[in-house]
Scaffold this motif. Sequence first.
Motif, mmCIF file in Angstrom:
data_model
loop_
_atom_site.group_PDB
_atom_site.id
_atom_site.type_symbol
_atom_site.label_atom_id
_atom_site.label_comp_id
_atom_site.label_asym_id
_atom_site.label_seq_id
_atom_site.Cartn_x
_atom_site.Cartn_y
_atom_site.Cartn_z
ATOM 1 N N SER A 46 0.729 -1.345 -0.094
ATOM 2 C CA SER A 46 0.159 -0.154 -0.017
ATOM 3 C C SER A 46 0.966 1.403 0.089
ATOM 4 C CB SER A 46 -0.883 0.245 1.228
ATOM 5 O OG SER A 46 -0.320 -0.060 2.547
ATOM 6 N N PRO A 47 2.084 1.071 0.632
ATOM 7 C CA PRO A 47 2.785 2.609 0.500
ATOM 8 C C PRO A 47 3.213 2.963 -0.924
ATOM 9 C CG PRO A 47 3.710 1.242 2.335
ATOM 10 C CD PRO A 47 2.904 0.487 1.423
ATOM 11 N N PHE A 48 3.201 1.832 -1.796
ATOM 12 C CA PHE A 48 3.723 2.434 -3.417
ATOM 13 C C PHE A 48 2.550 3.272 -3.862
ATOM 14 C CE2 PHE A 48 6.268 -1.123 -2.288
ATOM 15 C CZ PHE A 48 7.440 -0.664 -2.626
ATOM 16 N N THR A 49 1.223 3.154 -3.330
ATOM 17 C CA THR A 49 0.009 3.776 -3.961
ATOM 18 C C THR A 49 0.255 5.284 -3.904
ATOM 19 O OG1 THR A 49 -1.164 3.551 -1.858
ATOM 20 C CG2 THR A 49 -1.585 1.996 -3.599
ATOM 21 N N LEU A 50 1.141 5.827 -2.923
ATOM 22 C CA LEU A 50 1.467 7.091 -2.763
ATOM 23 C C LEU A 50 2.463 7.718 -3.763
ATOM 24 C CD1 LEU A 50 1.862 6.920 1.206
ATOM 25 C CD2 LEU A 50 -0.025 7.544 -0.108
ATOM 26 N N GLU A 51 2.917 6.877 -4.423
ATOM 27 C CA GLU A 51 4.049 7.268 -5.565
ATOM 28 C C GLU A 51 3.378 7.790 -7.019
ATOM 29 O OE1 GLU A 51 7.298 4.436 -5.991
ATOM 30 O OE2 GLU A 51 7.457 4.658 -3.741
ATOM 31 N N ILE A 52 2.075 7.162 -6.896
ATOM 32 C CA ILE A 52 1.442 7.726 -8.225
ATOM 33 C C ILE A 52 0.101 8.575 -8.155
ATOM 34 C CG2 ILE A 52 1.619 5.334 -9.086
ATOM 35 C CD1 ILE A 52 -1.088 4.607 -8.696
ATOM 36 N N SER A 53 -0.214 9.389 -9.301
ATOM 37 C CA SER A 53 -1.200 10.291 -8.764
ATOM 38 C C SER A 53 -2.453 9.829 -8.615
ATOM 39 C CB SER A 53 -1.230 11.305 -10.348
ATOM 40 O OG SER A 53 -1.749 10.431 -11.333
ATOM 41 N N PRO A 54 -3.363 10.665 -7.875
ATOM 42 C CA PRO A 54 -4.637 10.108 -7.467
ATOM 43 C C PRO A 54 -5.680 9.856 -8.660
ATOM 44 C CG PRO A 54 -4.026 12.027 -6.053
ATOM 45 C CD PRO A 54 -3.033 11.775 -7.047
ATOM 46 N N ASN A 55 -5.312 10.609 -9.702
ATOM 47 C CA ASN A 55 -5.971 10.484 -10.713
ATOM 48 C C ASN A 55 -5.868 9.239 -11.312
ATOM 49 O OD1 ASN A 55 -7.287 12.968 -10.557
ATOM 50 N ND2 ASN A 55 -5.816 13.948 -11.914
ATOM 51 N N VAL A 56 -4.740 8.746 -11.619
ATOM 52 C CA VAL A 56 -4.381 7.242 -12.306
ATOM 53 C C VAL A 56 -4.788 6.180 -11.423
ATOM 54 C CG1 VAL A 56 -2.283 5.769 -12.820
ATOM 55 C CG2 VAL A 56 -2.490 8.367 -13.410
ATOM 56 N N LEU A 57 -4.648 6.381 -10.076
ATOM 57 C CA LEU A 57 -5.423 5.462 -9.129
ATOM 58 C C LEU A 57 -6.729 5.295 -9.140
ATOM 59 C CD1 LEU A 57 -4.413 3.319 -6.939
ATOM 60 C CD2 LEU A 57 -4.809 5.185 -5.168
ATOM 61 N N TYR A 58 -7.362 6.370 -9.108
ATOM 62 C CA TYR A 58 -8.963 6.281 -9.086
ATOM 63 C C TYR A 58 -9.336 5.851 -10.613
ATOM 64 C CZ TYR A 58 -8.817 8.762 -4.738
ATOM 65 O OH TYR A 58 -8.374 9.326 -3.547
ATOM 66 N N SER A 59 -9.070 6.001 -11.544
ATOM 67 C CA SER A 59 -9.219 5.442 -12.757
ATOM 68 C C SER A 59 -9.002 4.089 -12.988
ATOM 69 C CB SER A 59 -8.586 6.382 -13.841
ATOM 70 O OG SER A 59 -7.309 6.035 -13.977
ATOM 71 N N ASN A 60 -8.233 3.629 -12.445
ATOM 72 C CA ASN A 60 -7.835 1.934 -12.254
ATOM 73 C C ASN A 60 -8.373 1.217 -11.003
ATOM 74 O OD1 ASN A 60 -6.567 2.021 -14.917
ATOM 75 N ND2 ASN A 60 -4.579 3.074 -13.892
ATOM 76 N N LEU A 61 -8.954 1.954 -10.334
ATOM 77 C CA LEU A 61 -9.443 1.083 -9.049
ATOM 78 C C LEU A 61 -10.289 0.017 -9.209
ATOM 79 C CD1 LEU A 61 -8.827 1.717 -6.144
ATOM 80 C CD2 LEU A 61 -10.831 2.773 -5.932
ATOM 81 N N LYS A 62 -11.357 0.079 -10.174
ATOM 82 C CA LYS A 62 -12.017 -0.987 -10.443
ATOM 83 C C LYS A 62 -11.345 -2.069 -10.928
ATOM 84 C CE LYS A 62 -16.085 1.786 -11.591
ATOM 85 N NZ LYS A 62 -16.962 2.269 -12.774
ATOM 86 N N VAL A 63 -10.437 -2.045 -11.797
ATOM 87 C CA VAL A 63 -9.520 -3.117 -12.146
ATOM 88 C C VAL A 63 -8.447 -3.879 -10.930
ATOM 89 C CG1 VAL A 63 -7.783 -3.804 -13.911
ATOM 90 C CG2 VAL A 63 -9.206 -2.317 -14.617
ATOM 91 N N LEU A 64 -7.945 -2.825 -10.222
ATOM 92 C CA LEU A 64 -7.414 -3.316 -9.000
ATOM 93 C C LEU A 64 -8.093 -4.078 -8.223
ATOM 94 C CD1 LEU A 64 -5.159 -0.179 -8.342
ATOM 95 C CD2 LEU A 64 -4.298 -2.237 -9.371
ATOM 96 N N ILE A 65 -9.233 -3.692 -7.806
ATOM 97 C CA ILE A 65 -10.044 -4.291 -7.039
ATOM 98 C C ILE A 65 -10.570 -5.808 -7.878
ATOM 99 C CG2 ILE A 65 -12.715 -4.299 -6.074
ATOM 100 C CD1 ILE A 65 -12.021 -1.508 -5.565
ATOM 101 N N ALA A 66 -10.969 -5.891 -8.995
ATOM 102 C CA ALA A 66 -11.370 -6.869 -9.624
ATOM 103 C C ALA A 66 -10.222 -8.037 -9.639
ATOM 104 C CB ALA A 66 -11.682 -6.620 -10.972
ATOM 105 N N PHE A 67 -9.127 -7.775 -9.638
ATOM 106 C CA PHE A 67 -7.986 -8.610 -9.766
ATOM 107 C C PHE A 67 -7.193 -8.813 -8.307
ATOM 108 C CE2 PHE A 67 -7.927 -7.524 -14.262
ATOM 109 C CZ PHE A 67 -8.029 -8.827 -14.946
ATOM 110 N N GLY A 68 -7.743 -8.203 -7.172
ATOM 111 C CA GLY A 68 -7.387 -8.417 -5.879
ATOM 112 C C GLY A 68 -5.920 -7.874 -5.838
#
Length: 68
Positions: A46-68
């Motif tokens: 989870s600390p690595f999520t701080l290294e990317i921009s929030p827009n990129v994280l939120y746009s890919n959040l559904k895919v990240l949740i789907a793949f666990g």
Amino acid sequence: MLGIAAGLLSGVIFAALIMNVRILKAEYPELAIMFWPMGVALLLLSPFTLEISPNVLYSNLKVLIAFG
């Protein structure tokens, strides 16, 4: 070289996990055996999520949740 070493270490850890699951499934339910490694991975990565921009994280959040 770092990628190769990381891949080899990942394979060794996965093999150890498979051997331990055979022993642990007699005492613990399968859901608990699956949950704890995922929880530890979540905490470690989870600390690595701080290294990317929030827009990129939120746009890919559904895919990240789907793949666990």
